[in-house]
Design an enzyme around this catalytic site. Structure first.
Site, PDB file in Angstrom:
ATOM      1  CE1 TYR A 180      10.321  -4.648  12.384  1.00  0.00           C
ATOM      2  CE2 TYR A 180       7.839  -3.541  12.156  1.00  0.00           C
ATOM      3  CZ  TYR A 180       8.968  -4.540  12.649  1.00  0.00           C
ATOM      4  OH  TYR A 180       8.258  -5.742  12.893  1.00  0.00           O
ATOM      5  CE  LYS A 184      10.230  -7.444  10.589  1.00  0.00           C
ATOM      6  NZ  LYS A 184      10.764  -8.724  10.806  1.00  0.00           N
TER       7      LYS A 184
END
Length: 302
Positions: A180, A184
């Site tokens: 993640y 991001k």
């Protein structure tokens, strides 16, 4: 109507057509409702999957959000395609054009989690999270940009906006979220490149790093977080004509706080007229580090 504030005339997004991905719940739903309240036509995209991306886990929330908007007198259509595929991303832009005849703003928001510590994180979980977050930003952005480029080349004025969704995990990293965090962080790089490349076509591109109580922040941390609706005013402003001249920026948004994030910038520097030896490079680096601010720790670090 550029610059109009809510309550003083047409809404801030009056007449604009806005796509919001991952808009069936949480932040995306809040953004979609906020844009509609400010007069936008909204394309509500959501696959209706579970928190981990499992298909068909929780039905079709996009239709429910559209029903909310219509019940309040707004205009909206649902799109249930997979925006991390060429067909889904292309169909998303087509849905806006078919329903409303134009596209003005793209809010990339879709995502899910498959959290593991790095030694337990397998390739499938890595690929799945990067696919939805990073490719799911890139493909809608590319298809929307293609439409805006064609409009600009045809001599029609373009005042388009893209708002990407990063995270504090992308800015600092987050323990247990290597996939993640990488996705991001990649979204930030994509934002900077898109802002530079698309400026000539009348497109502004910014990113937010929101903190809010959603399915993706379930558990102990969620109780301390504000509502997703607190983030949406900034997103609506960035997606409107009123944000003219603001591009290539990253904003943290949490509750009533908005922070302009300032990324990598040159810090203390040492130079040598000749090639460093390893020992010399080490001594110089130690001195530079002593002059530098220590990095902020990743979320979850002890």
């Amino acid at each position: 109507m550029p610059g109009t504030e809510p309550g003083t005339g047409p809404g801030l997004a009056h007449g604009r057509t806005v796509i919001v991905t991952g808009a069936g719940r949480g932040l995306g739903r809040a953004h979609a409702l906020a844009f509609a309240a400010e007069g936008a036509n909204v394309v509500v995209n959501d696959l209706g999957v579970g928190l981990d991306g499992a298909p068909g886990a929780e039905g079709g929330p996009a239709a429910a959000v559209v029903a909310e908007i219509l019940a309040r007198g707004g205009a909206a259509v649902a799109h249930g395609g997979d925006i991390a595929t060429e067909a889904g991303a292309s169909g998303l832009v087509s849905a806006a054009l078919d329903a409303f005849g134009r596209l003005d703003t793209l809010v990339n928001n879709a995502g899910f989690l498959r959290d593991r510590m790095l030694v337990n994180l397998d390739g499938d979980d890595w690929d799945a999270v990067l696919r939805v977050h990073l490719k799911g930003h890139f493909l809608p952005l590319r298809h929307a940009a293609g439409y805006w480029r064609a409009e600009a080349k045809a001599g029609r004025p373009v005042a388009a906006r893209i708002v990407n969704t990063s995270s504090g995990a992308g800015l600092l990293g987050s323990v247990g979220q290597g996939n993640y965090s990488a996705a991001k962080a990649g979204i930030l790089g994509l934002t900077f490149v898109a802002a530079a490349e698309l400026a000539g076509y009348g497109v502004q591109v910014n990113a937010i790093a929101p903190a809010a109580r959603t399915r993706m922040t379930e558990g102990a941390i969620a109780a301390a977080l504000p509502e997703p609706e607190d983030v949406s005013p900034l997103v609506v402003w960035l997606g409107s004509d009123a944000s003219e001249g603001v591009t290539g920026q990253v904003f943290e948004a949490e509750g009533g706080r908005i922070t302009v994030m300032q990324g990598w910038r040159p810090g203390p520097t040492a130079r040598s007229a000749t090639r460093w030896s390893p020992a010399e490079a080490g001594r110089a680096t130690r001195k530079l580090l002593a002059q530098s601010d220590p990095p902020l720790p990743p979320y979850g670090a002890r």
